[in-house]
Design a protein around this motif. Structure first.
Motif, short mmCIF file in Angstrom:
data_model
loop_
_atom_site.label_atom_id
_atom_site.label_comp_id
_atom_site.label_asym_id
_atom_site.label_seq_id
_atom_site.Cartn_x
_atom_site.Cartn_y
_atom_site.Cartn_z
N UNK A 128 1.54 -8.81 -18.44
CA UNK A 128 0.47 -9.81 -18.52
C UNK A 128 -0.87 -9.21 -18.13
N UNK A 129 -0.88 -8.40 -17.08
CA UNK A 129 -2.14 -7.83 -16.59
C UNK A 129 -2.74 -6.82 -17.55
N UNK A 130 -1.88 -6.16 -18.34
CA UNK A 130 -2.34 -5.07 -19.20
C UNK A 130 -2.20 -5.38 -20.69
N UNK A 131 -1.88 -6.61 -21.02
CA UNK A 131 -1.82 -7.01 -22.42
C UNK A 131 -0.75 -6.31 -23.22
N UNK A 132 0.46 -6.14 -22.63
CA UNK A 132 1.57 -5.51 -23.33
C UNK A 132 2.57 -6.59 -23.69
N UNK A 133 2.58 -7.08 -24.93
CA UNK A 133 3.41 -8.23 -25.27
C UNK A 133 4.90 -8.00 -25.06
N UNK A 134 5.38 -6.79 -25.33
CA UNK A 134 6.82 -6.52 -25.20
C UNK A 134 7.30 -6.62 -23.76
N UNK A 135 6.40 -6.48 -22.80
CA UNK A 135 6.80 -6.54 -21.39
C UNK A 135 6.70 -7.95 -20.82
N UNK A 136 5.84 -8.77 -21.38
CA UNK A 136 5.67 -10.11 -20.84
C UNK A 136 6.50 -11.17 -21.57
N UNK A 137 7.01 -10.84 -22.77
CA UNK A 137 7.88 -11.75 -23.48
C UNK A 137 9.31 -11.60 -22.98
N UNK A 138 10.09 -12.68 -22.92
CA UNK A 138 11.46 -12.60 -22.41
C UNK A 138 12.34 -11.63 -23.17
#
Length: 244
Positions: free
Chosen positions: A107-117
């Motif tokens: 979330x902090x770095x705008x990485x969708x693969x890490x913030x999506x379940x």
């Protein structure tokens, strides 16, 4: 431990093509350091059957017992990755606490693969390698000394990160460093410059960086200069011994 990104045959040619640029940049920062940690962890893990008690955050292989956290799971049939923090049966438990930090980083770095379940991997040329890449990124974000991938049934692989003082990160070795930098640069072939910067950052090594070269002051007093060609690939790695 099974095949991982540290196995050279898996990245003889690039197959990662549909991750976001943000994920690729993050992966490059952890690639060489991650390969180093996986290699060191592989030497420490004994052969033999394994068990895990997720309630106790404990993993055991033969006579080695360690505390672990759950990074995620990969469904070989559906070809999907599920982060530990999103596992419906484990939410809020101690074993997935570390993976929640991965989501926060995303979330902090705008990485969708890490913030999506979950992450759909069926479109990748090698979905299994894509899953290993996510495990590598997860361990890199956490600064974990490697990850452990195990088969948990016919259609599932589970990925753990050591969280135990008996498993310490591998130190920088000037002898193996050139090989590891080249290994890391070959994983995704996105930015060799980021691979080198990330490797030294993980080790707390000060560098002077330019577009075509990186000069590093190694812990033993020696120095290393990594130069890049016009295509951004590593052209040479030159080391100078300490004068102590």
């Amino acid at each position: 431990m099974g095949p991982t990104l540290a196995d050279r045959d898996h990245y003889s040619s690039p197959v990662i093509s549909t991750f976001s640029d943000a994920l690729l940049r993050t992966a490059e920062r952890h690639a060489a350091w991650g390969a180093e940690q996986l290699e060191a962890l592989g030497h420490k893990l004994p052969r033999g059957p394994w068990t895990a008690d997720l309630d106790q955050c404990v993993y055991q292989r033969a006579d080695l017992t360690m505390r672990i956290g759950l990074l995620g799971t990969y469904d070989l049939t559906e070809q999907t990755w599920l982060w530990g923090w999103a596992n419906p049966g484990l939410g809020g438990s101690a074993v997935v606490a570390a993976s929640e930090r991965i989501a926060e980083f995303g979330r902090d770095n705008g990485v969708p693969e890490l913030q999506n379940p979950g992450v759909e991997l069926s479109d990748f040329g090698d979905p299994r390698l894509a899953a290993e890449t996510l495990a590598l990124v997860g361990m890199g974000v956490l600064g974990a000394p490697g990850y452990i991938g195990e088969s948990a049934g016919p259609g599932t692989r589970v990925y753990f990160a050591p969280d135990d003082p008996q498993i310490q990160p591998a130190a920088l070795d000037p002898i193996t460093m050139p090989r590891l930098l080249l290994t890391g640069a070959g994983l995704l072939q996105h930015s060799a410059h980021d691979v080198v910067i990330g490797y030294f950052a993980h080790h707390g090594v000060p560098v002077e960086a330019a577009a075509d070269r990186i000069h590093a002051h190694l812990p033993d007093g020696s120095t290393a200069e990594i130069t890049f060609d016009v295509l951004g690939r590593i052209a040479a790695i030159n080391a100078t011994a300490s004068r102590r």
